[in-house]
Write a protein that holds these residues in place. Structure first.
Motif, mmCIF file in Angstrom:
data_model
loop_
_atom_site.group_PDB
_atom_site.id
_atom_site.type_symbol
_atom_site.label_atom_id
_atom_site.label_comp_id
_atom_site.label_asym_id
_atom_site.label_seq_id
_atom_site.Cartn_x
_atom_site.Cartn_y
_atom_site.Cartn_z
ATOM 1 N N ASP A 5 0.827 -1.205 0.000
ATOM 2 C CA ASP A 5 0.000 0.000 0.000
ATOM 3 C C ASP A 5 0.865 1.260 0.000
ATOM 4 O O ASP A 5 1.921 1.293 0.633
ATOM 5 N N THR A 64 -2.457 3.653 -3.751
ATOM 6 C CA THR A 64 -2.384 2.297 -4.281
ATOM 7 C C THR A 64 -2.650 1.367 -3.118
ATOM 8 O O THR A 64 -1.988 1.471 -2.081
ATOM 9 N N ALA A 65 -3.630 0.494 -3.262
ATOM 10 C CA ALA A 65 -3.976 -0.396 -2.152
ATOM 11 C C ALA A 65 -4.673 -1.630 -2.670
ATOM 12 O O ALA A 65 -5.357 -1.589 -3.697
ATOM 13 N N THR A 66 -4.514 -2.715 -1.933
ATOM 14 C CA THR A 66 -5.295 -3.914 -2.219
ATOM 15 C C THR A 66 -6.633 -3.772 -1.509
ATOM 16 O O THR A 66 -6.724 -3.214 -0.423
ATOM 17 N N GLY A 67 -7.665 -4.267 -2.144
ATOM 18 C CA GLY A 67 -8.975 -4.192 -1.511
ATOM 19 C C GLY A 67 -9.538 -2.783 -1.517
ATOM 20 O O GLY A 67 -9.217 -1.966 -2.374
ATOM 21 N N TYR A 68 -10.344 -2.496 -0.516
ATOM 22 C CA TYR A 68 -11.046 -1.213 -0.447
ATOM 23 C C TYR A 68 -10.629 -0.484 0.828
ATOM 24 O O TYR A 68 -11.142 -0.770 1.906
ATOM 25 N N LYS A 89 -13.079 5.956 -6.156
ATOM 26 C CA LYS A 89 -12.477 4.642 -6.404
ATOM 27 C C LYS A 89 -11.954 4.541 -7.821
ATOM 28 O O LYS A 89 -10.917 3.942 -8.086
ATOM 29 N N THR A 127 -8.742 6.368 -7.869
ATOM 30 C CA THR A 127 -7.981 6.098 -6.626
ATOM 31 C C THR A 127 -7.458 7.392 -6.026
ATOM 32 O O THR A 127 -6.255 7.562 -5.793
ATOM 33 N N THR A 165 -6.104 -0.489 5.069
ATOM 34 C CA THR A 165 -6.685 -1.508 4.209
ATOM 35 C C THR A 165 -6.956 -2.795 4.976
ATOM 36 O O THR A 165 -6.478 -2.989 6.081
ATOM 37 N N GLY A 166 -7.703 -3.648 4.319
ATOM 38 C CA GLY A 166 -7.883 -5.010 4.782
ATOM 39 C C GLY A 166 -8.596 -5.145 6.099
ATOM 40 O O GLY A 166 -8.429 -6.142 6.792
#
Lengths: 113, 112
Positions: free
Chosen positions: B2, B26-30, B68, B71, B94-95
């Motif tokens: 992230d 920049t990130a995984t998921g929401y 979204k 981003t 995140t996560g």
């Protein structure tokens, strides 16, 4: 009012000495964090703790040590092994529930003389 | 991993000018997104946050919309004051966790 208290606000240390920075919170937060901030720079994570008697290294843990014997307290020791300790140190706390965000203390400015 | 990218500062504005401070991530998921403010010699204070896409966070005349598709989470204020002079940090979680990732901060200077 609940909050997070860092002391002292200013601290001077001679080279070769260890020094401990205090951080106390009465917010009943489980997690606590220590960050270092250098002039014009962002925040770098030193150590964090999600629960009493447990803590993890952050990105720049070398030369620092912590303890978490009580939920309310997370002291940071800057040891003589830290080569460039002059900086602004910030403590923060949060709940462990997702997406909560942090509450920060007002910081301690450490100067090595 | 992230990451958060903020525009370089310092940003210098005249009082009553419109403010935009850009923030992309920049990130995984929401992720959940945050803006913090740091006044000189002090710690950081939470300014606003948004936890899902299209949410708008607002506080003290500042606002930011969670986009979204781009981003982004740009900070805006319609009319800045000298007292808004500070460093502004964009951050994310995140996560479903609770560990913040910060941007490098953007210094705002407002002049009379």
């Amino acid at each position: 009012d609940g909050g997070i208290t860092q002391s002292p606000k200013y601290l001077f240390r001679k080279e070769g000495q260890n020094v401990t920075l205090s951080c106390e919170q009465n917010l009943n937060h489980d997690a606590m964090y220590w960050y270092r901030q250098d002039p014009g720079q962002g925040l770098r994570l030193i150590y964090y703790s999600q629960i009493v008697n447990d803590f993890q290294k952050g990105d720049i843990a070398e030369g620092y040590s912590v303890s978490r014997e009580k939920k309310e307290s997370f002291p940071l020791t800057v040891t003589s092994a830290q080569k460039n300790p002059t900086a602004f140190y910030l403590c923060a706390s949060s709940r462990t529930e997702p997406n909560y965000g942090y509450t920060f203390g007002s910081g301690t400015r450490l100067t090595v003389v | 991993g992230d990451s958060v990218t903020q525009m370089e500062g310092p940003v210098t504005l005249s009082e009553e000018a419109f403010l935009t401070i850009n923030c992309t991530y920049t990130a995984t998921g929401y992720p959940s997104l945050f803006w913090y403010v740091q006044y000189p010699g002090e710690g950081l204070q939470l300014l606003l946050k948004a936890t899902k896409a299209d949410d708008k966070g607002s506080n003290k005349g500042f606002e930011a919309t969670y986009r979204k598709e781009t981003t982004s989470f740009h900070l805006e204020k319609g009319s800045v004051q000298v007292s808004d002079s500070a460093v502004y940090f964009c951050a994310l979680i995140t996560g479903g966790g609770n560990k913040l990732t910060f941007g490098t901060g953007t210094q705002l200077k407002v002049e009379l």
